[in-house]
Structure formats: structure tokens, C-alpha cells
Design a protein around this motif. Structure first.
Motif, PDB file in Angstrom:
ATOM      1  N   VAL A 552       0.867  -1.187   0.000  1.00 55.28           N
ATOM      2  CA  VAL A 552       0.000   0.000   0.000  1.00 55.28           C
ATOM      3  C   VAL A 552       0.901   1.234   0.000  1.00 55.28           C
ATOM      4  N   PRO A 553       0.585   2.276  -0.785  1.00 51.90           N
ATOM      5  CA  PRO A 553       1.382   3.500  -0.719  1.00 51.90           C
ATOM      6  C   PRO A 553       1.466   4.004   0.735  1.00 51.90           C
ATOM      7  N   VAL A 554       2.671   4.369   1.163  1.00 49.49           N
ATOM      8  CA  VAL A 554       2.875   4.759   2.566  1.00 49.49           C
ATOM      9  C   VAL A 554       1.895   5.861   2.964  1.00 49.49           C
ATOM     10  N   ASP A 555       1.672   6.804   2.053  1.00 51.87           N
ATOM     11  CA  ASP A 555       0.781   7.915   2.394  1.00 51.87           C
ATOM     12  C   ASP A 555      -0.672   7.483   2.581  1.00 51.87           C
ATOM     13  N   ASP A 556      -1.029   6.334   1.986  1.00 56.18           N
ATOM     14  CA  ASP A 556      -2.424   5.853   2.130  1.00 56.18           C
ATOM     15  C   ASP A 556      -2.616   5.013   3.390  1.00 56.18           C
ATOM     16  N   VAL A 557      -1.511   4.634   4.046  1.00 59.87           N
ATOM     17  CA  VAL A 557      -1.628   3.678   5.153  1.00 59.87           C
ATOM     18  C   VAL A 557      -2.540   4.204   6.280  1.00 59.87           C
ATOM     19  N   PRO A 558      -2.393   5.466   6.737  1.00 53.74           N
ATOM     20  CA  PRO A 558      -3.262   5.921   7.832  1.00 53.74           C
ATOM     21  C   PRO A 558      -4.748   5.840   7.473  1.00 53.74           C
ATOM     22  N   GLU A 559      -5.097   6.301   6.261  1.00 52.38           N
ATOM     23  CA  GLU A 559      -6.503   6.289   5.850  1.00 52.38           C
ATOM     24  C   GLU A 559      -7.021   4.844   5.759  1.00 52.38           C
ATOM     25  N   THR A 560      -6.178   3.968   5.177  1.00 49.45           N
ATOM     26  CA  THR A 560      -6.580   2.570   5.004  1.00 49.45           C
ATOM     27  C   THR A 560      -6.823   1.914   6.363  1.00 49.45           C
ATOM     28  N   LEU A 561      -5.902   2.120   7.297  1.00 52.78           N
ATOM     29  CA  LEU A 561      -6.070   1.489   8.609  1.00 52.78           C
ATOM     30  C   LEU A 561      -7.272   2.079   9.351  1.00 52.78           C
ATOM     31  N   ALA A 562      -7.502   3.386   9.175  1.00 47.90           N
ATOM     32  CA  ALA A 562      -8.666   4.005   9.832  1.00 47.90           C
ATOM     33  C   ALA A 562      -9.952   3.381   9.301  1.00 47.90           C
ATOM     34  N   SER A 563     -10.016   3.156   7.972  1.00 48.74           N
ATOM     35  CA  SER A 563     -11.230   2.551   7.400  1.00 48.74           C
ATOM     36  C   SER A 563     -11.390   1.110   7.862  1.00 48.74           C
ATOM     37  N   LEU A 564     -10.266   0.380   7.939  1.00 49.27           N
ATOM     38  CA  LEU A 564     -10.341  -1.008   8.406  1.00 49.27           C
ATOM     39  C   LEU A 564     -10.829  -1.041   9.852  1.00 49.27           C
ATOM     40  N   ARG A 565     -10.332  -0.127  10.656  1.00 52.88           N
ATOM     41  CA  ARG A 565     -10.708  -0.112  12.075  1.00 52.88           C
ATOM     42  C   ARG A 565     -12.181   0.232  12.259  1.00 52.88           C
ATOM     43  N   ALA A 566     -12.658   1.150  11.427  1.00 49.48           N
ATOM     44  CA  ALA A 566     -14.070   1.561  11.547  1.00 49.48           C
ATOM     45  C   ALA A 566     -15.011   0.529  10.920  1.00 49.48           C
ATOM     46  N   GLY A 567     -14.437  -0.514  10.306  1.00 44.38           N
ATOM     47  CA  GLY A 567     -15.276  -1.542   9.685  1.00 44.38           C
ATOM     48  C   GLY A 567     -15.862  -1.071   8.361  1.00 44.38           C
ATOM     49  N   GLU A 568     -15.291  -0.001   7.769  1.00 43.84           N
ATOM     50  CA  GLU A 568     -15.825   0.522   6.507  1.00 43.84           C
ATOM     51  C   GLU A 568     -15.298  -0.242   5.304  1.00 43.84           C
ATOM     52  N   THR A 569     -14.219  -0.999   5.507  1.00 39.68           N
ATOM     53  CA  THR A 569     -13.688  -1.823   4.428  1.00 39.68           C
ATOM     54  C   THR A 569     -13.113  -3.094   5.037  1.00 39.68           C
ATOM     55  N   THR A 570     -12.709  -4.024   4.143  1.00 31.96           N
ATOM     56  CA  THR A 570     -12.117  -5.281   4.628  1.00 31.96           C
ATOM     57  C   THR A 570     -10.728  -5.403   4.038  1.00 31.96           C
ATOM     58  N   PHE A 571      -9.939  -6.296   4.622  1.00 32.09           N
ATOM     59  CA  PHE A 571      -8.593  -6.465   4.108  1.00 32.09           C
ATOM     60  C   PHE A 571      -8.644  -7.003   2.666  1.00 32.09           C
ATOM     61  N   ALA A 572      -9.628  -7.874   2.393  1.00 38.72           N
ATOM     62  CA  ALA A 572      -9.758  -8.424   1.034  1.00 38.72           C
ATOM     63  C   ALA A 572     -10.001  -7.287   0.040  1.00 38.72           C
ATOM     64  N   ALA A 573     -10.859  -6.337   0.417  1.00 36.16           N
ATOM     65  CA  ALA A 573     -11.161  -5.218  -0.485  1.00 36.16           C
ATOM     66  C   ALA A 573      -9.926  -4.341  -0.680  1.00 36.16           C
ATOM     67  N   VAL A 574      -9.196  -4.117   0.394  1.00 33.68           N
ATOM     68  CA  VAL A 574      -7.969  -3.303   0.294  1.00 33.68           C
ATOM     69  C   VAL A 574      -6.983  -4.003  -0.632  1.00 33.68           C
ATOM     70  N   SER A 575      -6.860  -5.329  -0.482  1.00 36.14           N
ATOM     71  CA  SER A 575      -5.921  -6.087  -1.326  1.00 36.14           C
ATOM     72  C   SER A 575      -6.305  -5.960  -2.786  1.00 36.14           C
ATOM     73  N   ARG A 576      -7.595  -6.116  -3.028  1.00 37.50           N
ATOM     74  CA  ARG A 576      -8.062  -6.009  -4.421  1.00 37.50           C
ATOM     75  C   ARG A 576      -7.720  -4.640  -4.983  1.00 37.50           C
ATOM     76  N   GLU A 577      -8.022  -3.615  -4.212  1.00 36.48           N
ATOM     77  CA  GLU A 577      -7.815  -2.246  -4.697  1.00 36.48           C
ATOM     78  C   GLU A 577      -6.343  -2.015  -5.064  1.00 36.48           C
ATOM     79  N   TYR A 578      -5.421  -2.387  -4.167  1.00 39.15           N
ATOM     80  CA  TYR A 578      -4.021  -2.046  -4.420  1.00 39.15           C
ATOM     81  C   TYR A 578      -3.328  -3.034  -5.345  1.00 39.15           C
ATOM     82  N   ASP A 579      -3.818  -4.303  -5.351  1.00 37.28           N
ATOM     83  CA  ASP A 579      -3.232  -5.227  -6.318  1.00 37.28           C
ATOM     84  C   ASP A 579      -3.613  -4.811  -7.730  1.00 37.28           C
ATOM     85  N   ASP A 580      -4.912  -4.415  -7.917  1.00 36.00           N
ATOM     86  CA  ASP A 580      -5.390  -3.968  -9.230  1.00 36.00           C
ATOM     87  C   ASP A 580      -4.572  -2.773  -9.692  1.00 36.00           C
TER      88      ASP A 580
END
Ligand code: AMP
Length: 583
Positions: A552-580
Motif C-alpha cells: 500500500v502507498p505509505v501515504d495511504d496507510v493511515p486512511e486505510t487502517l482508519a477505514s479497516l478499524r471503523a469496519g468501513e472496508t475489509t482487508f480483502a477489499a484493500v488487497s483487491r484495490e491495491y493489487d489492481d
């Protein structure tokens, strides 16, 4: 894995441990270490989000030391007892009902009369667990669980440490109803310490003498509408009704809607909160497969409850109560109304004023005085009480009242009896109360038991706590793989904590060991910065349970972890987004 595994991990990793060990410790008191305090706080916050904020209720904070009069009125002083038996040899006290449960196949000895428990002690030949002397002929007595204290010096007032937070809300009803603009239904919640002088504390956090309760008092109109059931109507509940327990039957799986339709749960508010709680328990990490709701049988109900369901979690072979959902009806408010000088009712205006007949008396004292002498005023008071209770008594020629055991007959014409028509704009009602009461310490313990796993990664055994991200003490471990990345990794950890995401920086030992350390305390994500980071500005985010990784781009890490913590996204979705993204 067993209780000792959980207790050992809890102690080693700073979740909880026996308090005051430097002085030998006292049974039933625990200190939550840095991880445990964070986990517990997260569970409490999750409770607040659901049971206060989302429901639109209000939270208060009342004192933990409460004057005696409150518990005299509520009934705790007389009835908040457990059964105790004392060993004649070593003097140790034990819970008599627990001893007979352990020695027989009786499951709920607490609901039995004292005489039956004494008989079971004898027939099961129960020994003292401390010194093995026989307890067979020992008497069983009641032991009040409240810690007594005195308020102020000298001829001080008796007080008690509260055994539940509920009274702190109920006793303030006259004021709380004003804040709710005298409109039912409304709910008031509080989370805080409760104290019970347990006879035999046991199983670490499960039976302690000081613990945290999260309680909600839902005030409802006795004949009013139920809640909007729609949000939980299709939620499935595993229910163990009282009649199934009597015939040693099985649990039933019903949706909230079905449970009400089939009259398994008789009260809509109770059913609503069972549905809400079922989801909440799952969200904080109680395994739904090891959760059930068990109805209290008649003999088991607390002195204040007309109906009750317990949430029970399966913990190492036993079903343990982690929360209670009681229908307290108007028990507490009526008691406080009778014992105090305040009114614990609520004035409810009618849609249209009503004209009602009101029977009254106006006793003729010029007759009552000479006739009854000293008791004339008492006779007049008795007539006033009688007309409210039984106006039909005034239909004959004479009416009879009782004063201090003596009967007095008064001609009705001398009572000033009349029936007036009056216009009423509303009525005083005593609200009913439904109370979800969650034992936070037992939930925390249950979550640890249900989360603790052992598996293998890369041929190595690992211990992992599969805690939900919402309650994990730390959300991310941040590691530099090489010294060259240390500053960037520290900076990233700093950015995360500034955003309110609990993160920890770790540069000691091999990367594998760093992962293991975080797995063991339940950290859901680890972020590693390596040599490639300088080229592609990306970090590796690894998910604890699957060990899957995504860059994941380093600058996106805080936002990504905040969304994961709030239950707004899943790790699978994050993987799909950044792998794509990298295709
Ligand atoms: P009760 O008012 O007895 O229904 O208790 C409410 C909740 O408090 C229970 O469901 C438990 O989760 C918790 N609880 C009660 N007693 C203890 C205790 N001695 N130690 C820890 N938790 C307790």
C-alpha cells in the motif's frame, strides 16, 4: 486451550493479573495491564456506540458509594444474599449452592430453598474444599453481598458500595424524566464499577469482587407501543427457554420476529435488546457459535425481575452468564416512590381531556367527634382511604372502617359521601423498566477465550489472538526491515497515533519474531517498510489471521487502517484495490 492458558497469556502480555501481589493479593481483585485496559476500554466504547449513541439514549455517571436508604427501598439490603456454609474445622466460608452443584447433578442450586441445599450438603456428603472436613451437618445462612462502609466521621451514616449501577439511574428518575421532557420511552445508561463481596471468587475475571457493568435502563409506558423492531427482526437468536430447560431439551433458533410471534420472548423491548446484543457480542469478538440466551426459571429470578434472559458464553466446557436482560417492570420506581419524598411517576397527558366521576367524602366531624372521641380523626382518615379503594362500600346505610383493629360503623349520611364529575387532562403512570446489563469483565474474558488460537505459519507454531479490529489494543505494528527505514517507520507510527490509531513501533529482533509478538496480543495489521519502499513509496501491510500481504502507498496507510478499524472496508477489499492498482 484452557483457562490457565488464557490466564498465563494475560499475565505475560499485560492483559490482566491479580492485584496487590506485592502484599500477597486478595482474591477477587484484578489489575488490567496496558493491553487489557485498552481492550476493556475499546469494548466499553463499542457498547457506548451501540447502546447509547445509536439508540439515542443518554449516559450518566452516578456515585459508587450509595446511602443505605436507597438499598433499603430497592430491596438489596434484605434480599441481595448468597448462601454460605462455614467449615467447623478451618473456618473457611464457601458458597453452599456451588458446592452442591459440584457434588450432584443439580444445575441451579441458587434457586433452591436453604433447607434443600442443607439436605443436599448432607446427602452428597460434601467436604470443605480447603481442609476436607465434612460439611454434611453444617447450617447454611444468607450472606449479603454488598460491601458496607460508613460515610463521614463520628456518628456517620451507613453506606454501601453499589452492587449494580442501575440504582444510580433509577433513584434519579424524577430529574431524568425532566431531561427526557416527560416523554416515554427513553433510555438512560451508565458504565462503571460494581462491587460484590463474593463468598468464593473464582475463574479469574469471571467471579470477582470489583467489576465493570454497562447498564441501560429503558423506561417504557406500561401500556405503550414497543420499539421499532425492524432493524433486528430478522436477527437469529439461539434461545434456551425455561420449559426446554425443565425437560432437559435443546435450544431453539428463532429470529427476533419469530420469538415474539411464538411467545417465546414475551416482551418486545426484551426481544429488541436480545437482537441488538447478539450482533454487538459478535462485533466485539464473542463467537456466535458459543453464545446463547437462557431464560430464567421462576425460582431463579432476582428480587426485582419479573422476567429475565441471560446471555451465556461457552467457556471451556461451561456456559457462563456474561449479561442479563431483565424486565424489572415498575418494581424499583414504585419502591422509591413509596420510600422517598419524591414522585417516581410521570404525568402523561391525554389526547383529549376526560370527564371522570370522582367519589369523595367530607366527614361530619360534629357527629364523628362526640361519637368516636379520641379516634374520630383516625375514623375520618380511614373513610378517606376507603372511598379511594372501594367506593361501593358507601352504597349501604352504614359504612364500616377499621382503626387499630377495632371496627367502627358510620352512617353514610354522616360521611359526606358524594360523586363529583371532574375534568382530567392526564394521569400519573409508573413506567416499566427493561434493563440490558452487561458484565464487561466477563465479556473481555470471553473474548480472550474465544479469540485465542494456535496454528502454524511457515512451519513454526504461533499463538494468536483473533481479536476484532474494533477492540484490539493495538491496531498496527510498524516495523522497519532495515536501519535505513527506521526514521520513516517511526514517522509513520507517529502519523498513525496522531490520527488516533493505536500503533506501536518495533525494530527489535527478526521480522518473524516481531510478527509473533503482535499476533499474540491480537494486533490485526503489521506494516513493514523495506528497501523497496524508497523506490516505490509503498509499505507491506500484513493481516494477522490469514498472514496475507498487500503493498500500500505509505501515504495511504493511515486512511486505510482508519477505514479497516471503523469496519468501513475489509482487508480483502484493500488487497483487491491495491493489487489492481499495480496491474
Ligand atoms: P446481575 O445483576 O447479577 O445479573 O449481573 C449483571 C452482570 O454482571 C452479569 O451478567 C455478569 O456479567 C456480571 N457479574 C455479576 N457478578 C459478577 C462478578 N462477581 N464478577 C464479574 N462479573 C459479574
Amino acid at each position: 486451550m484452557s483457562d490457565p492458558d488464557v490466564v498465563e497469556l494475560a499475565r505475560r502480555r499485560g492483559f490482566f493479573f491479580q492485584a496487590n501481589e506485592a502484599y500477597g493479593g486478595v482474591a477477587g481483585f484484578y489489575t488490567f495491564g496496558p493491553r487489557g485496559a485498552a481492550l476493556k476500554r475499546n469494548v466499553e466504547d463499542a457498547w457506548r456506540r451501540q447502546f447509547v449513541v445509536r439508540e439515542g439514549h443518554h449516559e450518566i455517571e452516578s456515585p459508587t458509594v450509595v446511602p443505605e436508604a436507597v438499598f433499603e427501598a430497592s430491596g438489596h439490603l434484605d434480599t441481595f444474599d448468597d448462601m454460605v456454609v462455614e467449615c467447623p474445622e478451618c473456618g473457611a466460608s464457601h458458597r453452599a449452592d456451588h458446592l452442591v452443584e459440584d457434588a450432584s447433578d443439580v444445575e441451579d442450586a441458587e434457586s433452591l430453598p436453604v433447607a434443600d441445599v442443607e439436605e443436599l450438603l448432607a446427602t452428597c456428603d460434601v467436604d470443605c474444599p480447603t481442609c476436607r472436613a465434612t460439611l454434611a451437618d453444617e447450617p447454611v445462612s444468607g450472606f449479603n453481598l454488598m460491601f458496607e462502609t460508613s460515610i463521614g466521621p463520628g456518628s456517620s451514616r451507613a453506606g454501601y458500595l453499589r452492587p449494580e449501577t442501575a440504582q444510580g439511574i433509577l433513584v434519579e428518575f424524577p430529574r431524568l424524566k425532566e431531561y427526557a421532557r416527560n416523554q416515554l420511552p427513553f433510555g438512560v445508561a451508565q458504565v462503571g464499577s460494581g462491587y460484590r463481596n463474593e463468598i468464593s471468587p473464582r475463574r479469574s475475571l469471571l467471579r470477582v469482587r470489583e467489576f465493570t457493568l454497562a447498564e441501560l435502563q429503558q423506561f417504557t409506558a406500561p401500556d405503550g407501543d414497543g420499539p421499532d423492531l425492524e432493524p433486528v427482526a430478522d436477527q437469529t437468536l439461539r434461545l434456551y427457554p425455561a420449559d426446554a430447560q425443565e425437560r432437559e431439551g435443546e435450544c431453539v433458533e428463532l429470529t427476533v420476529r419469530e420469538a415474539l410471534r411464538e411467545d417465546v420472548v414475551a416482551n418486545e423491548w426484551l426481544a429488541y435488546y436480545l437482537g441488538r446484543a447478539r450482533r454487538w457480542f459478535e462485533r466485539v469478538g464473542v463467537d456466535p457459535e458459543r453464545l446463547r440466551f437462557r431464560q430464567h426459571r421462576a425460582g431463579e429470578l432476582a428480587h426485582y425481575a419479573s422476567a429475565c434472559w441471560d446471555a451465556e458464553a461457552r467457556l471451556h466446557g461451561d456456559w457462563v452468564e456474561i449479561a442479563g436482560f431483565a424486565f424489572r417492570a415498575d418494581h424499583d420506581l414504585s419502591k422509591h416512590d413509596a420510600h422517598s419524598d419524591e414522585r417516581f411517576t410521570l404525568f402523561r397527558e391525554y389526547d383529549e381531556p376526560k370527564v371522570v366521576e370522582r367519589p369523595t367524602v367530607d366527614p361530619d366531624m360534629s357527629y364523628l367527634g362526640p361519637e368516636f372521641g379520641d379516634v374520630a380523626t383516625d375514623v375520618a382518615d380511614a373513610l378517606e382511604a376507603l372511598v379511594e379503594r372501594d367506593p361501593a362500600a358507601f352504597r349501604s346505610e352504614d359504612v364500616t372502617v377499621e382503626v387499630d383493629g377495632e371496627t367502627y360503623a358510620v352512617p353514610v349520611e354522616k360521611t359526606g359521601f358524594s360523586v363529583d364529575e371532574i375534568r382530567e387532562t392526564g394521569e400519573h403512570v409508573t413506567p416499566h423498566v427493561v434493563e440490558p446489563s452487561i458484565g464487561i469483565d466477563r465479556v473481555v474474558y470471553g473474548v480472550l477465550v474465544h479469540s485465542l488460537r494456535r496454528d502454524e505459519v511457515g512451519g513454526e507454531e504461533r499463538t494468536r489472538l483473533a481479536l476484532p479490529t474494533a477492540v484490539a489494543p493495538t491496531v498496527a505494528g510498524v516495523f522497519p526491515l532495515t536501519d535505513g527505514q527506521a526514521d520513516r517507520a517511526r514517522d509513520l507510527a507517529d502519523r498513525l497515533t496522531r490520527r488516533g490509531i493505536p500503533a506501536t513501533y518495533d525494530d527489535s529482533g527478526s521480522i518473524g519474531r516481531r510478527y509473533r509478538r503482535q499476533d499474540e496480543i491480537g494486533t490485526p495489521f503489521c506494516v513493514t517498510l523495506d528497501e523497496r519502499t524508497s523506490d516505490d513509496e509503498r509499505a507491506t501491510v500484513r493481516e494477522r489471521d490469514s498472514t496475507a500481504q498487500v503493498r500500500v502507498p505509505v501515504d495511504d496507510v493511515p486512511e486505510t487502517l482508519a477505514s479497516l478499524r471503523a469496519g468501513e472496508t475489509t482487508f480483502a477489499a484493500v488487497s483487491r484495490e491495491y493489487d489492481d492498482d499495480r496491474q
